[in-house]
Motif scaffolding. Structure first.
Motif, PDB file in Angstrom:
ATOM      1  N   LEU A 135       0.933  -1.287  -0.113  1.00 63.78           N
ATOM      2  CA  LEU A 135       0.043  -0.159   0.127  1.00 63.78           C
ATOM      3  C   LEU A 135       0.884   1.131   0.090  1.00 63.78           C
ATOM      4  O   LEU A 135       0.459   2.307  -0.768  1.00 63.78           O
ATOM      5  N   ASP A 136       2.031   1.156   0.498  1.00 63.33           N
ATOM      6  CA  ASP A 136       3.025   2.398   0.813  1.00 63.33           C
ATOM      7  C   ASP A 136       3.539   2.604  -0.585  1.00 63.33           C
ATOM      8  O   ASP A 136       3.736   3.784  -1.168  1.00 63.33           O
ATOM      9  N   PHE A 137       3.432   1.667  -1.513  1.00 59.09           N
ATOM     10  CA  PHE A 137       4.078   1.680  -2.907  1.00 59.09           C
ATOM     11  C   PHE A 137       3.055   2.091  -3.914  1.00 59.09           C
ATOM     12  O   PHE A 137       3.302   1.429  -5.017  1.00 59.09           O
ATOM     13  N   PHE A 138       1.885   1.982  -3.472  1.00 52.19           N
ATOM     14  CA  PHE A 138       0.739   1.712  -4.381  1.00 52.19           C
ATOM     15  C   PHE A 138       0.522   3.056  -5.578  1.00 52.19           C
ATOM     16  O   PHE A 138       0.680   4.138  -5.178  1.00 52.19           O
ATOM     17  N   ASP A 139       0.608   2.638  -6.534  1.00 48.65           N
ATOM     18  CA  ASP A 139       0.335   3.661  -7.822  1.00 48.65           C
ATOM     19  C   ASP A 139      -1.091   3.409  -8.169  1.00 48.65           C
ATOM     20  O   ASP A 139      -1.816   2.428  -8.445  1.00 48.65           O
ATOM     21  N   ASN A 140      -1.844   4.696  -8.237  1.00 51.71           N
ATOM     22  CA  ASN A 140      -3.176   4.694  -8.329  1.00 51.71           C
ATOM     23  C   ASN A 140      -3.702   4.999  -9.869  1.00 51.71           C
ATOM     24  O   ASN A 140      -4.988   5.121  -9.933  1.00 51.71           O
ATOM     25  N   SER A 141      -3.081   4.777 -10.594  1.00 59.09           N
ATOM     26  CA  SER A 141      -3.443   5.038 -12.127  1.00 59.09           C
ATOM     27  C   SER A 141      -4.123   3.710 -12.439  1.00 59.09           C
ATOM     28  O   SER A 141      -3.559   2.444 -12.155  1.00 59.09           O
ATOM     29  N   ARG A 142      -4.816   4.006 -13.756  1.00 64.14           N
ATOM     30  CA  ARG A 142      -5.469   2.434 -14.328  1.00 64.14           C
ATOM     31  C   ARG A 142      -4.404   1.758 -15.000  1.00 64.14           C
ATOM     32  O   ARG A 142      -4.423   0.642 -14.959  1.00 64.14           O
ATOM     33  N   HIS A 143      -3.322   2.666 -15.442  1.00 63.52           N
ATOM     34  CA  HIS A 143      -2.107   1.933 -15.881  1.00 63.52           C
ATOM     35  C   HIS A 143      -1.443   1.057 -15.490  1.00 63.52           C
ATOM     36  O   HIS A 143      -0.861  -0.126 -15.617  1.00 63.52           O
ATOM     37  N   PHE A 144      -1.305   1.285 -14.114  1.00 70.36           N
ATOM     38  CA  PHE A 144      -0.544   0.386 -13.048  1.00 70.36           C
ATOM     39  C   PHE A 144      -1.227  -0.868 -12.975  1.00 70.36           C
ATOM     40  O   PHE A 144      -0.898  -2.067 -13.010  1.00 70.36           O
ATOM     41  N   TRP A 145      -2.636  -0.994 -12.815  1.00 68.43           N
ATOM     42  CA  TRP A 145      -3.548  -1.854 -12.589  1.00 68.43           C
ATOM     43  C   TRP A 145      -3.618  -2.782 -13.831  1.00 68.43           C
ATOM     44  O   TRP A 145      -3.460  -4.047 -13.707  1.00 68.43           O
ATOM     45  N   GLY A 160      -1.156  -3.064 -15.799  1.00 69.17           N
ATOM     46  CA  GLY A 160       0.107  -3.669 -15.998  1.00 69.17           C
ATOM     47  C   GLY A 160       0.269  -5.011 -14.887  1.00 69.17           C
ATOM     48  O   GLY A 160       1.173  -5.882 -14.972  1.00 69.17           O
ATOM     49  N   LEU A 161      -0.740  -5.181 -14.031  1.00 70.03           N
ATOM     50  CA  LEU A 161      -0.802  -6.427 -13.287  1.00 70.03           C
ATOM     51  C   LEU A 161      -1.627  -7.682 -13.884  1.00 70.03           C
ATOM     52  O   LEU A 161      -1.415  -8.534 -13.345  1.00 70.03           O
ATOM     53  N   ILE A 162      -1.953  -7.422 -15.127  1.00 73.12           N
ATOM     54  CA  ILE A 162      -2.761  -8.507 -15.698  1.00 73.12           C
ATOM     55  C   ILE A 162      -1.684  -9.333 -16.414  1.00 73.12           C
ATOM     56  O   ILE A 162      -0.781  -8.919 -16.920  1.00 73.12           O
ATOM     57  N   TYR A 163      -1.892 -10.550 -16.352  1.00 71.44           N
ATOM     58  CA  TYR A 163      -1.386 -11.464 -17.019  1.00 71.44           C
ATOM     59  C   TYR A 163      -1.063 -11.295 -18.325  1.00 71.44           C
ATOM     60  O   TYR A 163      -2.080 -11.079 -19.121  1.00 71.44           O
ATOM     61  N   PRO A 164       0.225 -11.160 -18.929  1.00 72.37           N
ATOM     62  CA  PRO A 164       0.300 -10.768 -20.576  1.00 72.37           C
ATOM     63  C   PRO A 164      -0.617 -11.480 -21.377  1.00 72.37           C
ATOM     64  O   PRO A 164      -1.141 -10.776 -22.191  1.00 72.37           O
ATOM     65  N   GLU A 165      -0.848 -12.847 -21.177  1.00 69.23           N
ATOM     66  CA  GLU A 165      -1.394 -13.451 -22.081  1.00 69.23           C
ATOM     67  C   GLU A 165      -2.682 -13.394 -22.086  1.00 69.23           C
ATOM     68  O   GLU A 165      -3.666 -13.414 -22.999  1.00 69.23           O
ATOM     69  N   ASP A 166      -3.184 -12.507 -20.911  1.00 68.58           N
ATOM     70  CA  ASP A 166      -4.768 -12.355 -20.778  1.00 68.58           C
ATOM     71  C   ASP A 166      -5.197 -10.836 -21.214  1.00 68.58           C
ATOM     72  O   ASP A 166      -6.171 -10.506 -21.208  1.00 68.58           O
ATOM     73  N   ARG A 167      -4.338 -10.074 -21.266  1.00 65.97           N
ATOM     74  CA  ARG A 167      -4.274  -8.511 -21.160  1.00 65.97           C
ATOM     75  C   ARG A 167      -5.283  -8.333 -22.451  1.00 65.97           C
ATOM     76  O   ARG A 167      -6.178  -7.447 -22.239  1.00 65.97           O
ATOM     77  N   ALA A 168      -5.206  -9.008 -23.669  1.00 65.06           N
ATOM     78  CA  ALA A 168      -6.087  -8.479 -25.020  1.00 65.06           C
ATOM     79  C   ALA A 168      -7.364  -8.909 -24.533  1.00 65.06           C
ATOM     80  O   ALA A 168      -8.361  -8.002 -24.758  1.00 65.06           O
ATOM     81  N   ASP A 169      -7.614 -10.142 -23.892  1.00 64.57           N
ATOM     82  CA  ASP A 169      -8.852 -10.434 -23.596  1.00 64.57           C
ATOM     83  C   ASP A 169      -9.695  -9.508 -22.618  1.00 64.57           C
ATOM     84  O   ASP A 169     -10.767  -8.953 -22.763  1.00 64.57           O
ATOM     85  N   VAL A 170      -9.024  -9.273 -21.715  1.00 67.84           N
ATOM     86  CA  VAL A 170      -9.500  -8.229 -20.375  1.00 67.84           C
ATOM     87  C   VAL A 170      -9.767  -6.688 -21.013  1.00 67.84           C
ATOM     88  O   VAL A 170     -10.789  -6.303 -20.782  1.00 67.84           O
ATOM     89  N   GLU A 171      -8.895  -6.452 -21.941  1.00 66.79           N
ATOM     90  CA  GLU A 171      -9.015  -4.913 -22.802  1.00 66.79           C
ATOM     91  C   GLU A 171     -10.260  -4.891 -23.359  1.00 66.79           C
ATOM     92  O   GLU A 171     -10.997  -4.010 -23.380  1.00 66.79           O
ATOM     93  N   LYS A 172     -10.590  -6.235 -24.187  1.00 68.39           N
ATOM     94  CA  LYS A 172     -11.856  -6.120 -25.108  1.00 68.39           C
ATOM     95  C   LYS A 172     -12.902  -6.250 -24.171  1.00 68.39           C
ATOM     96  O   LYS A 172     -13.997  -5.889 -24.614  1.00 68.39           O
ATOM     97  N   ARG A 173     -13.035  -6.884 -23.069  1.00 63.95           N
ATOM     98  CA  ARG A 173     -14.051  -6.992 -22.453  1.00 63.95           C
ATOM     99  C   ARG A 173     -14.285  -5.830 -21.442  1.00 63.95           C
ATOM    100  O   ARG A 173     -15.584  -5.695 -21.263  1.00 63.95           O
TER     101      ARG A 173
END
Length: 102
Positions: free
Chosen positions: A75-85, A87-100
């Motif tokens: 929590l001390d090093f939490f980045d509150n931007s949507r780009h940070f979150w 970036g936590l999505i597993y790379p192979e799932d990112r396209a599907d998540v973005e589409k949804r």
């Protein structure tokens, strides 16, 4: 109360216009909202639930400690931007998540 004094050219008071606004109902609603938010905060913290509040206009995320614990972020090093979150999505799932999301 909002008021405005009007004077003639000699500096003598001619009139006063005043507007009185009753904010009682607004204050009651604001107080209830504050109480509800405090209650909700206590419930979330006591139940060990993750909480994420996204402010669309400012593109900011607010999270609690439990949410950070779930994703392995301090929590001390939490980045509150949507780009940070995103970036936590597993790379192979990112396209599907973005589409949804769109």
């Amino acid at each position: 109360m909002i008021s405005k004094a009007f004077y003639d050219t000699a500096g003598k008071l001619e009139a006063v216009h005043a507007l009185l606004i009753d904010y009682t109902a607004n204050r009651f609603i604001e107080q209830k909202l504050i109480e509800t938010n405090k209650h909700m905060h206590l419930l979330i913290e006591a139940s060990d639930l993750g909480a994420l509040d996204y402010d669309i206009d400012r593109d900011l995320n607010k999270v609690n400690q439990y949410t950070c614990d779930m994703v392995g972020v301090s929590l001390d090093f939490f980045d509150n931007s949507r780009h940070f979150w995103r970036g936590l999505i597993y790379p192979e799932d990112r396209a599907d998540v973005e589409k949804r999301l769109h």
